[in-house]
Design a protein around this motif. Structure first.
Motif, mmCIF file in Angstrom:
data_model
loop_
_atom_site.group_PDB
_atom_site.id
_atom_site.type_symbol
_atom_site.label_atom_id
_atom_site.label_comp_id
_atom_site.label_asym_id
_atom_site.label_seq_id
_atom_site.Cartn_x
_atom_site.Cartn_y
_atom_site.Cartn_z
ATOM 1 N N VAL A 127 83.722 -21.224 26.266
ATOM 2 C CA VAL A 127 82.396 -21.334 26.876
ATOM 3 C C VAL A 127 82.539 -21.067 28.373
ATOM 4 N N ASN A 128 81.842 -20.019 28.812
ATOM 5 C CA ASN A 128 81.885 -19.612 30.213
ATOM 6 C C ASN A 128 80.669 -18.722 30.450
ATOM 7 N N GLU A 129 80.146 -18.752 31.655
ATOM 8 C CA GLU A 129 78.941 -17.972 31.967
ATOM 9 C C GLU A 129 79.114 -16.468 31.774
ATOM 10 N N SER A 135 77.037 -17.190 24.469
ATOM 11 C CA SER A 135 76.880 -18.648 24.379
ATOM 12 C C SER A 135 77.794 -19.226 23.303
ATOM 13 N N LYS A 136 78.039 -20.521 23.408
ATOM 14 C CA LYS A 136 78.851 -21.223 22.413
ATOM 15 C C LYS A 136 78.259 -21.028 21.024
ATOM 16 N N ASP A 172 85.510 -25.462 27.079
ATOM 17 C CA ASP A 172 84.369 -25.230 27.964
ATOM 18 C C ASP A 172 84.902 -25.105 29.383
ATOM 19 N N THR A 186 83.046 -23.557 31.861
ATOM 20 C CA THR A 186 81.887 -23.132 32.635
ATOM 21 C C THR A 186 82.115 -23.459 34.105
ATOM 22 N N GLY A 187 81.883 -22.467 34.945
ATOM 23 C CA GLY A 187 82.012 -22.662 36.389
ATOM 24 C C GLY A 187 83.429 -22.656 36.918
ATOM 25 N N LYS A 227 77.404 -11.074 38.028
ATOM 26 C CA LYS A 227 77.459 -12.295 38.840
ATOM 27 C C LYS A 227 77.158 -11.981 40.297
#
Length: 159
Positions: free
Chosen positions: A18-20, A24-25, A54, A56-57, A153
């Motif tokens: 899970v990462n931007e 999606s998951k 996960d 994310t960020g 991004k």
């Protein structure tokens, strides 16, 4: 089959990150289910066939150190040496966040006797890689997806 039944393990694993920059998951899990990943027993052990990290960020140059669940999975597979099992990734960038990270992941799975299945958006297809296969095109897809994610991004930051 709802995917929640237990029984004999079918040899299919799903690695979800899970990462931007990634699907999606939920999308990754849906693709893994479509591939055939189900919850089941591996011998006497109840081991989840979905490995989820996960991140994310997160920003790092040491992805193997950040993807703790993946590292645990790889260590476990190294001990079990489950020859012929298949590991699913929803996109090339899910395999690794750079060419070298993807190569390390694939080579580690191969050292465990596993096959690597990668769903690709190109032609809405997928590919199954066995030890010794030429992964040059896959690594090029990783680099292209990494570049596209960085551009998205960057553009989002300028809005």
């Amino acid at each position: 089959m709802s995917g929640k039944e237990t029984g004999h393990f079918n040899g299919k694993w799903g690695v979800i990150t899970v990462n931007e920059r990634l699907p999606s998951k939920g999308e990754q899990i849906a693709r893994a289910r479509s591939f055939g990943v189900t919850e089941s027993m591996l011998g006497p052990k109840d081991i989840s066939a979905l490995i989820v990290d996960d991140v994310t960020g997160k920003r790092t140059t040491n992805w193997p150190g950040v993807l703790k669940e993946r590292a645990t999975f790889l260590d476990m597979m190294g001990e079990l040496h489950t020859v012929g099992d298949q590991v699913f990734f929803a996109t090339p960038l899910c395999v690794g966040f750079s060419r070298s990270h993807a190569r390390e992941t694939i080579e580690r799975l191969w050292s465990c006797g596993m096959l690597v299945h990668v769903h690709t958006v190109r032609g809405n297809g997928s590919a199954l890689y066995a030890d010794g296969d030429d992964i040059t095109d896959l690594l090029s897809m990783v680099a292209a997806e990494q570049n596209a994610a960085n551009v998205r991004k960057s553009r989002a930051g300028k809005s």
